[in-house]
Design a protein around this motif. Structure first.
Motif, PDB file in Angstrom:
ATOM      1  N   THR A 170      55.765  73.555 -33.051  1.00 21.64           N
ATOM      2  CA  THR A 170      55.382  74.619 -33.965  1.00 21.64           C
ATOM      3  C   THR A 170      54.746  75.794 -33.225  1.00 21.64           C
ATOM      4  OG1 THR A 170      53.169  73.728 -34.384  1.00 21.64           O
ATOM      5  CG2 THR A 170      54.961  72.962 -35.806  1.00 21.64           C
ATOM      6  N   VAL A 171      54.802  76.942 -33.883  1.00 25.23           N
ATOM      7  CA  VAL A 171      54.076  78.143 -33.479  1.00 25.23           C
ATOM      8  C   VAL A 171      53.123  78.488 -34.612  1.00 25.23           C
ATOM      9  CG1 VAL A 171      54.271  80.588 -32.890  1.00 25.23           C
ATOM     10  CG2 VAL A 171      56.000  78.982 -32.089  1.00 25.23           C
ATOM     11  N   LYS A 172      51.875  78.777 -34.276  1.00 28.17           N
ATOM     12  CA  LYS A 172      50.879  79.114 -35.295  1.00 28.17           C
ATOM     13  C   LYS A 172      50.283  80.477 -34.991  1.00 28.17           C
ATOM     14  CE  LYS A 172      49.679  74.244 -36.132  1.00 28.17           C
ATOM     15  NZ  LYS A 172      50.280  74.111 -37.460  1.00 28.17           N
ATOM     16  N   LEU A 173      49.939  81.210 -36.054  1.00 28.74           N
ATOM     17  CA  LEU A 173      49.331  82.529 -35.942  1.00 28.74           C
ATOM     18  C   LEU A 173      47.939  82.472 -36.554  1.00 28.74           C
ATOM     19  CD1 LEU A 173      50.047  85.422 -34.973  1.00 28.74           C
ATOM     20  CD2 LEU A 173      50.617  85.954 -37.350  1.00 28.74           C
ATOM     21  N   TRP A 174      46.924  82.884 -35.764  1.00 24.60           N
ATOM     22  CA  TRP A 174      45.521  82.785 -36.181  1.00 24.60           C
ATOM     23  C   TRP A 174      44.934  84.179 -36.357  1.00 24.60           C
ATOM     24  CZ3 TRP A 174      44.186  77.635 -36.673  1.00 24.60           C
ATOM     25  CH2 TRP A 174      44.991  76.721 -35.980  1.00 24.60           C
ATOM     26  N   LYS A 180      40.753  81.841 -39.253  1.00 25.22           N
ATOM     27  CA  LYS A 180      41.589  80.820 -39.877  1.00 25.22           C
ATOM     28  C   LYS A 180      43.056  81.068 -39.529  1.00 25.22           C
ATOM     29  CE  LYS A 180      42.145  83.374 -44.218  1.00 25.22           C
ATOM     30  NZ  LYS A 180      41.970  83.321 -45.699  1.00 25.22           N
ATOM     31  N   MET A 181      43.881  80.071 -39.841  1.00 27.95           N
ATOM     32  CA  MET A 181      45.311  80.187 -39.559  1.00 27.95           C
ATOM     33  C   MET A 181      45.976  81.057 -40.623  1.00 27.95           C
ATOM     34  SD  MET A 181      48.168  77.207 -38.919  1.00 27.95           S
ATOM     35  CE  MET A 181      48.184  76.672 -40.632  1.00 27.95           C
ATOM     36  N   MET A 182      46.771  82.040 -40.161  1.00 30.80           N
ATOM     37  CA  MET A 182      47.488  82.908 -41.087  1.00 30.80           C
ATOM     38  C   MET A 182      48.808  82.294 -41.519  1.00 30.80           C
ATOM     39  SD  MET A 182      47.011  86.705 -39.475  1.00 30.80           S
ATOM     40  CE  MET A 182      48.111  87.381 -40.704  1.00 30.80           C
ATOM     41  N   SER A 183      49.538  81.738 -40.533  1.00 34.22           N
ATOM     42  CA  SER A 183      50.865  81.209 -40.852  1.00 34.22           C
ATOM     43  C   SER A 183      51.295  80.220 -39.778  1.00 34.22           C
ATOM     44  CB  SER A 183      51.889  82.343 -40.961  1.00 34.22           C
ATOM     45  OG  SER A 183      53.172  81.848 -41.299  1.00 34.22           O
ATOM     46  N   GLU A 184      52.188  79.325 -40.162  1.00 35.15           N
ATOM     47  CA  GLU A 184      52.807  78.387 -39.233  1.00 35.15           C
ATOM     48  C   GLU A 184      54.301  78.622 -39.237  1.00 35.15           C
ATOM     49  OE1 GLU A 184      53.694  73.598 -38.968  1.00 35.15           O
ATOM     50  OE2 GLU A 184      51.719  74.259 -39.605  1.00 35.15           O
ATOM     51  N   PHE A 185      54.899  78.637 -38.041  1.00 33.58           N
ATOM     52  CA  PHE A 185      56.325  78.902 -37.915  1.00 33.58           C
ATOM     53  C   PHE A 185      57.023  77.640 -37.406  1.00 33.58           C
ATOM     54  CE2 PHE A 185      54.218  83.028 -36.959  1.00 33.58           C
ATOM     55  CZ  PHE A 185      54.619  83.707 -38.095  1.00 33.58           C
ATOM     56  N   ILE A 213      65.608  80.546 -28.621  1.00 33.79           N
ATOM     57  CA  ILE A 213      64.586  81.589 -28.750  1.00 33.79           C
ATOM     58  C   ILE A 213      64.615  82.056 -30.194  1.00 33.79           C
ATOM     59  CG2 ILE A 213      63.852  83.889 -28.023  1.00 33.79           C
ATOM     60  CD1 ILE A 213      65.239  83.405 -25.354  1.00 33.79           C
ATOM     61  N   ARG A 214      63.454  82.060 -30.825  1.00 31.96           N
ATOM     62  CA  ARG A 214      63.359  82.500 -32.217  1.00 31.96           C
ATOM     63  C   ARG A 214      62.492  83.752 -32.309  1.00 31.96           C
ATOM     64  NH1 ARG A 214      64.860  78.783 -36.311  1.00 31.96           N
ATOM     65  NH2 ARG A 214      65.767  76.888 -35.409  1.00 31.96           N
ATOM     66  N   PHE A 215      62.891  84.658 -33.209  1.00 37.23           N
ATOM     67  CA  PHE A 215      62.144  85.880 -33.467  1.00 37.23           C
ATOM     68  C   PHE A 215      61.560  85.795 -34.875  1.00 37.23           C
ATOM     69  CE2 PHE A 215      65.300  86.912 -30.274  1.00 37.23           C
ATOM     70  CZ  PHE A 215      64.592  87.690 -29.364  1.00 37.23           C
ATOM     71  N   TRP A 216      60.265  86.107 -34.989  1.00 39.67           N
ATOM     72  CA  TRP A 216      59.550  85.939 -36.255  1.00 39.67           C
ATOM     73  C   TRP A 216      59.002  87.282 -36.740  1.00 39.67           C
ATOM     74  CZ3 TRP A 216      60.086  80.907 -37.701  1.00 39.67           C
ATOM     75  CH2 TRP A 216      60.293  79.964 -36.695  1.00 39.67           C
ATOM     76  N   ASP A 217      59.231  87.584 -38.023  1.00 45.87           N
ATOM     77  CA  ASP A 217      58.683  88.777 -38.655  1.00 45.87           C
ATOM     78  C   ASP A 217      57.246  88.477 -39.071  1.00 45.87           C
ATOM     79  OD1 ASP A 217      57.935  90.744 -40.624  1.00 45.87           O
ATOM     80  OD2 ASP A 217      60.046  91.313 -40.718  1.00 45.87           O
TER      81      ASP A 217
END
Length: 638
Positions: A170-174, A180-185, A213-217
């Motif tokens: 997983t990739v996580k955005l904090w 806190k965590m904003m989103s999990e990819f 390779i993944r690109f996330w908005d």
């Protein structure tokens, strides 16, 4: 008329012996592209100037191998994390230790400096992410959410977000302001090795061991596109400074990608093996790779690389420099990062007028000062880079000269041949030039000839040997090895015949019955690539073999055993512990009784292996790191 000199698109710059033991981590200075820091199993951090052979400075203080290193943006500070979980920060201009940060319980796997403030983020094998304030020498916040080791951390360009990538796929955005965590990819099917923010837009790229390779908005928190079919695990990615494309450092090649839609603009063959880090300076991409104690640096001329377009060029690059078309003005842009003003919002660096202002006085600081040293091994380069006479103009300079490209091999050879002969009329044969780029897929080796390995032929007119005759000549004197390889091939054919029936358990049983660990290793290397092949009854057969592999003297056997054991622990240990802790069932349930019997057998075997893992967890280097990770996974057995 003078013959034009045609230069290469990619070339090897230098190779150095960076440490007395194996190199375990390295990083390039992104601002200059000229500063290299390496961490080794010898517990040192060494600093180098690219394309110079001598070490500038050696930093000591860690007592275990250095697993991760990172330079801050101005290249004034360096942070290094070790296998013991300790983190040390050095001031390169003052050539002394600045901070020692303690708190993680396992290896430090990833580090990153905040782009504006004096903060450092650390990710560990203990699955925690910590944000440290260097000025106050303390942990500001701890982020929890990953279930396995955190392999990469990156701050967003505006410093408000932190992206993390981990072995849990997983990739996580904090959100740093909210804590806190904003989103999990989710979406990757293998460990995620690297993440990178777009320099301008709200876009994130992630590379994984699943060769994608993944690109996330980052506005809609959804995937934009996915690029599949990388030649190997993705370990390093880097956006072009203007954000027009993404560079991916693949096995022996550089690939250039776009994402809306996903497409490959170009492929450049670079024989750098597994590249570890990338940086861009003066329209040149610098790549560094390491193997054992050696570090190699490579250069790719980006003026000869296609960075926009629809299709990739042929890997054998055209000799003419390419004009870069302007970006499409109608292309949709996402929200742009709002960077704080450097005059108002940027936190000021800690004043260094006195020792009391620079560091809080304590006995622990004094001990750090005694234990950690910055050994300046090249005073001239150190003064040039970290102690410039003019404080405004730093070296490595912001506008350094690009590295000169060597001429193409065939052009250089032709040029030499065209030179007039000297007074002594002696003709030297011109050797056939090897191709500058060796394709990855080929039917025969390039640069190797069977005659090089055969005895000298006394009869000059002897006909060329056919393949069978050449192989028989090569086999002479290697009878024992030929017998071993023939036997191994025969055993693998027998296992493969069973495998084709679709019965994985029986094929593993047949491999074990052969009583040859090399066959077991070959089979496990296949099974390890697809986790869905693992079943509980397969574990009962494989676990005793894993115990033998972990005690082997061959490194490849130990690595295969560790990989198989890790898969078993991740997939079946919760089931085994739950089954053993569950109360007895009422009535007769044959399938449950069989499953319980298998769980008891696996638990007994795992208990036996846990002692072996614990005894090897004290080793240094990568093996010790792997065994410590397995020890953490097996903690529930105690």
């Amino acid at each position: 008329m003078a013959t034009p000199v045609v230069t290469k698109t990619a070339w090897k710059l230098q190779e150095i012996v960076a440490h007395a033991s194996n190199v375990s981590s390295l990083v390039l200075g992104k601002a200059s592209g000229r500063l290299l820091a390496t961490g080794g199993d010898d517990c040192r951090v060494n600093l180098w100037s690219i394309n110079k052979p001598n070490c500038i400075m050696s930093l000591t203080g860690h007592t275990s191998p250095v697993e991760s290193v990172r330079l801050n943006t101005p290249e004034e500070l360096i942070v290094a994390g070790s296998q013991s979980g300790s983190i040390r920060v050095w001031d390169l201009e003052a050539a002394k230790i600045l901070r020692t940060l303690m708190g993680h319980k396992a290896n430090i796997c990833s580090l990153d400096f905040h782009p504006y403030g004096e903060f450092v983020a650390s990710g560990s094998q203990d699955t925690n992410i910590k944000l440290w304030d260097i000025r106050r020498k303390g942990c500001v916040f701890r982020y929890r959410g990953h279930s396995q080791a955190v392999r990469c951390l990156r701050f967003s360009p505006d410093g408000k977000w932190l992206a993390s990538a981990a072995d849990d796929h997983t990739v996580k955005l904090w959100d740093l302001t909210a804590g806190k965590m904003m989103s999990e990819f989710p979406g990757h099917t293998g460990p995620v090795n690297v993440v990178e923010f777009h320099p301008n837009e709200y876009l994130l790229a992630s590379g994984s061991s699943d060769r994608t390779i993944r690109f996330w908005d980052l506005e809609k928190f959804q995937v934009v596109s996915c690029i599949e079919g990388e030649p190997g695990p993705v370990r390093s990615v880097l956006f072009n400074p203007d954000g027009c494309c993404l560079y991916s450092g693949c096995q022996d090649s550089l690939r250039v990608y776009g994402w809306e839609p996903e497409r490959c603009f170009d492929v450049v063959l670079v024989n750098w093996g597994k590249v570890a880090d990338l940086a861009i300076c003066n329209d040149q991409l610098i790549g560094v790779a390491f193997s054992q104690s050696n570090v190699s640096s490579y250069v790719v001329d980006l003026t000869r690389v296609t960075r926009t377009g629809t299709v990739a060029r042929d890997p054998v690059q055209d000799h003419r420099p390419l004009a870069q078309p302007p970006p499409n003005p109608s292309a949709p842009l996402r929200r742009i990062y709002e960077r704080p003003s450097t005059t108002c919002s940027r936190p000021q660096r800690v004043k260094q007028n006195s020792e009391s202002e620079r560091r809080s006085p304590s006995s622990e600081d004094d001990r750090d000062e005694r234990e950690s040293r910055a050994e300046i091994q090249n005073a001239e380069d150190y003064n040039e880079i970290f102690q410039p006479k003019n404080s405004i103009s730093r070296t490595p300079p912001r506008r350094s000269e690009p590295f000169p490209a060597p001429p193409e091999d065939d052009v250089a050879t032709a040029k030499e041949a065209a030179k007039p002969s000297p007074a002594m009329d002696v003709q030297f044969p011109v050797p056939n030039a090897e191709p500058a780029i060796i394709p990855a897929t080929r039917n025969e080796p390039i640069g190797l000839k069977a005659s090089d390995f055969l005895p000298a032929v006394k009869i000059p007119q002897q006909a060329e040997l056919v393949d069978d005759d050449a192989m028989s000549q090569i086999r002479k004197g290697h009878d024992t090895m030929c017998v071993v390889l023939t036997s191994r091939h025969k055993n693998l054919d027998a296992v493969r015949a069973v495998w084709t029936t679709g019965d994985i358990k029986t094929s593993v049983d047949s491999a074990v019955a052969i009583n040859d660990l090399s066959v077991v290793v070959d089979l496990l290397n296949i099974v390890n690539q697809k986790a869905s092949l693992w079943k509980l009854d397969l574990c009962t057969t494989v676990l005793p073999q894993i115990e033998k592999l972990l005690q082997s003297k061959y490194e490849s056997y130990v690595q295969t055993g560790c990989t198989s054991l890790k898969l078993i622990l991740q997939r079946f240990l919760p089931l085994i512990t739950d089954m053993l802790a569950a109360p007895p069932s009422v009535g007769v349930d044959i399938s449950r009784e069989e499953r319980l019997h298998k769980c008891r057998l696996c638990h007994k075997q795992l208990k036996s292996i846990s002692g072996l893992v614990k005894s090897k967890s004290g080793l240094s280097g990568r093996h010790g790191s792997t065994f410590r990770e397995l020890q953490l996974l097996m903690a529930s057995l105690d």
